[in-house]
Motif scaffolding. Structure first.
Motif, short mmCIF file in Angstrom:
data_model
loop_
_atom_site.label_atom_id
_atom_site.label_comp_id
_atom_site.label_asym_id
_atom_site.label_seq_id
_atom_site.Cartn_x
_atom_site.Cartn_y
_atom_site.Cartn_z
N ASN A 85 -13.44 1.19 -1.11
CA ASN A 85 -12.96 0.69 -2.40
C ASN A 85 -12.24 1.78 -3.20
OD1 ASN A 85 -13.84 -1.97 -2.06
ND2 ASN A 85 -15.90 -1.48 -2.81
N ASN A 86 -12.68 3.02 -3.04
CA ASN A 86 -11.99 4.13 -3.70
C ASN A 86 -10.59 4.31 -3.13
OD1 ASN A 86 -14.11 4.75 -5.43
ND2 ASN A 86 -15.04 6.22 -4.01
N SER A 87 -10.48 4.20 -1.80
CA SER A 87 -9.16 4.32 -1.15
C SER A 87 -8.25 3.17 -1.56
CB SER A 87 -9.32 4.34 0.38
OG SER A 87 -10.06 5.45 0.80
N LEU A 88 -8.84 1.99 -1.65
CA LEU A 88 -8.07 0.81 -2.04
C LEU A 88 -7.56 0.95 -3.48
CD1 LEU A 88 -7.19 -1.82 -0.75
CD2 LEU A 88 -9.21 -2.93 -1.71
N LYS A 89 -8.39 1.52 -4.33
CA LYS A 89 -7.99 1.76 -5.71
C LYS A 89 -6.84 2.76 -5.78
CE LYS A 89 -9.90 3.10 -10.21
NZ LYS A 89 -11.12 3.57 -10.93
N GLU A 90 -6.91 3.79 -4.94
CA GLU A 90 -5.85 4.80 -4.87
C GLU A 90 -4.55 4.16 -4.38
OE1 GLU A 90 -4.91 9.07 -2.62
OE2 GLU A 90 -6.87 8.09 -2.39
N LEU A 91 -4.69 3.26 -3.40
CA LEU A 91 -3.52 2.57 -2.86
C LEU A 91 -2.86 1.71 -3.93
CD1 LEU A 91 -1.85 1.86 -0.29
CD2 LEU A 91 -3.41 -0.06 0.03
N LYS A 92 -3.67 0.99 -4.66
CA LYS A 92 -3.14 0.13 -5.72
C LYS A 92 -2.40 0.95 -6.77
CE LYS A 92 -4.54 -3.49 -8.96
NZ LYS A 92 -5.69 -4.25 -9.54
N THR A 93 -2.94 2.10 -7.12
CA THR A 93 -2.30 2.98 -8.10
C THR A 93 -0.94 3.46 -7.59
OG1 THR A 93 -4.45 3.73 -8.91
CG2 THR A 93 -2.54 5.11 -9.43
N LYS A 94 -0.89 3.81 -6.30
CA LYS A 94 0.37 4.27 -5.71
C LYS A 94 1.40 3.17 -5.71
CE LYS A 94 2.20 7.09 -1.99
NZ LYS A 94 1.88 8.05 -0.93
N PHE A 95 0.97 1.95 -5.45
CA PHE A 95 1.89 0.81 -5.49
C PHE A 95 2.46 0.61 -6.89
CE2 PHE A 95 -0.08 -1.61 -1.66
CZ PHE A 95 0.68 -0.85 -0.80
N GLU A 96 1.61 0.76 -7.88
CA GLU A 96 2.02 0.49 -9.27
C GLU A 96 3.08 1.46 -9.76
OE1 GLU A 96 -1.69 0.62 -11.31
OE2 GLU A 96 -2.23 -1.46 -10.84
N ILE A 97 3.07 2.68 -9.26
CA ILE A 97 4.07 3.66 -9.71
C ILE A 97 5.27 3.73 -8.76
CG2 ILE A 97 2.34 5.07 -10.89
CD1 ILE A 97 2.38 6.98 -8.52
N SER A 109 -22.60 1.69 2.55
CA SER A 109 -22.11 3.03 2.20
C SER A 109 -20.61 3.15 2.47
CB SER A 109 -22.87 4.10 2.99
OG SER A 109 -22.73 3.90 4.39
N LEU A 110 -20.12 2.46 3.49
CA LEU A 110 -18.69 2.51 3.80
C LEU A 110 -17.86 1.89 2.68
CD1 LEU A 110 -18.60 1.52 7.59
CD2 LEU A 110 -18.34 3.80 6.60
N ALA A 162 -4.58 4.65 5.00
CA ALA A 162 -4.23 6.08 5.15
C ALA A 162 -2.75 6.24 5.49
CB ALA A 162 -5.10 6.71 6.23
N SER A 163 -2.24 5.33 6.34
CA SER A 163 -0.83 5.40 6.74
C SER A 163 0.10 5.18 5.55
CB SER A 163 -0.55 4.34 7.82
OG SER A 163 0.80 4.35 8.21
N ILE A 164 -0.27 4.23 4.70
CA ILE A 164 0.56 3.95 3.52
C ILE A 164 0.46 5.09 2.51
CG2 ILE A 164 0.94 2.38 1.57
CD1 ILE A 164 -0.10 0.11 3.34
N LEU A 165 -0.75 5.61 2.31
CA LEU A 165 -0.97 6.67 1.33
C LEU A 165 -0.20 7.95 1.67
CD1 LEU A 165 -4.78 6.33 0.48
CD2 LEU A 165 -2.84 5.74 -0.98
#
Length: 393
Positions: free
Chosen positions: A141-153, A135-136, A190-193
């Motif tokens: 994986n959702n947070s990781l996807k959000e992180l990757k998106t933030k990196f891309e922009i 469940s974790l 979370a720190s990076i986001l």
């Protein structure tokens, strides 16, 4: 099957394994009511098991860890038994039976979580159960996807963003990932986001502060700095750069004692050691260069012609030669510089051009008297050797 009153924890765990971890072919041996009866009895034992584990913490930390480890390993066996039964098309899993499996897995998690405030160090370094991790992973994986998106922009380098995403994705797939490792990864994400400005400099600092001791990050960090050094070929510039990096690293403090790879050295320690060694190497090379220059200078010093006059007398003599046009009157400083570079006195190896020129004009009486005596000696020598004393101009 019922939990007998006063059952030991190990006995209860054995009962759970017997009932819930049997293979698909043995399912018929147990009726759905057996699971229900067991859970009803076990529910009454939970508070006693919790109390037992908490009391055990004060007497034997090792035994507590052993019991908790036994529980989470049992949870994994129950979880995988559930998955196997769910996939068995010949014996479809009854919804009520599935509910019983989920309930026992949740009870085990409840007992383990209850112990956290009393033995946080133990639980944090234990693996997460496969049931809980399933469940974790969804949120992770959702947070990781959000992180990757933030990196891309963002404007950060692709190489470092790729390293961070790769290492964090790999972490969640580690066999036996511990609670502390999972917490580390989620806190780092979370720190990076929440960082407003995402660039390579900020990310480097965040990763170092959070103990991101990936070998890929270490290599990237050094390669980036080596490219800077290529532009600055001067050893003094290298030394200044290494000192600056060391000073910056010394201002960084680890946010916590956890690292990406807990059994390896922290990235901060690795980088400090690297740049300290680099700095010391540059200092050694500078010392070699200085020795080389000094050796060359000593060789040049040995080529200087010694003149048996003090600096003050030499300066006055040069001034007289200039005044009487024996030496050129043009560019007087250059003339004094020539004598300073190519002559030495018995007591002075390195003659200063400024000192030599200054002493030629601020002449002391004793110096003038000495030069006059020298000139008289020279005149007498010419009269004697060349018989010109009786001849007039």
């Amino acid at each position: 099957m019922r939990v007998s009153k006063g059952s030991t924890l190990s006995g209860v765990l054995c009962d759970i394994e017997e009932l819930f971890c049997s293979d698909s072919n043995r399912n018929k041996e147990f009726d759905k009511n057996d699971y229900k009866d067991f859970l009803d009895s076990f529910q009454m034992e939970i508070s006693g098991i919790k109390s037992y584990l908490v009391e055990l913490i004060n007497s034997s930390v090792t035994l507590v860890r052993s019991n908790l480890l036994q529980m989470l390993l049992l949870s994994n066996r129950v979880y995988w038994a559930l998955l196997l039964k769910s996939k068995n098309k010949n014996f479809p899993l009854d919804p009520q039976l599935r509910h019983s499996y989920i309930k026992i897995l949740n009870i085990i998690e409840e007992i383990i979580d209850y112990c956290v405030p009393f033995c946080k160090e133990i639980v944090h370094f234990l693996p997460i159960t496969d049931f809980k991790l399933s469940s974790l992973k969804v949120n992770y994986n959702n947070s990781l996807k959000e992180l990757k998106t933030k990196f891309e922009i963002s404007e950060m380098e692709y190489e470092i963003s790729n390293i961070v995403v790769y290492e964090l994705r790999t972490l969640i797939t580690r066999k036996g990932i511990t609670n502390i490792e999972y917490s580390y990864a989620t806190e780092l994400i979370a720190s990076i986001l929440k960082t407003e400005i995402i660039d390579s400099y900020n990310i480097d600092n965040i990763l170092i502060q959070n103990g991101f001791n990936s070998s890929l990050f270490y290599d990237y960090f050094l390669k980036k700095h080596n490219s800077i050094l290529v532009q600055n070929s001067s050893l003094h510039q290298h030394l200044d750069f290494f000192i600056s990096v060391e000073e910056e690293l010394n201002t960084i403090r680890n946010q916590n004692c956890v690292s990406l790879f807990p059994k390896q050295k922290s990235i901060l320690e690795l980088l400090k050691t690297f740049y300290k060694d680099k700095r010391e190497t540059v200092i050694q090379r500078l010392e070699v260069r200085r020795a080389e220059v000094l050796d060359d200078k000593l060789w040049n010093d040995s080529e200087k012609l010694q003149i048996n006059l003090p600096v003050a007398q030499l300066g006055l003599l040069i001034r007289l030669f200039i005044k009487h046009r024996i030496l050129p009157e043009e560019n007087v400083r250059r003339t004094f510089g020539f004598f300073a570079r190519h002559f030495r006195t018995p007591n002075v190896t390195f003659i200063s051009t400024e000192s030599l020129q200054k002493k030629s004009t601020t002449v002391e009486f004793a110096t003038a008297k000495k030069i006059k005596g020298r000139l008289i000696e020279m005149m007498n020598s010419v009269n004697k050797d060349f018989h010109v004393s009786n001849h007039s101009e």
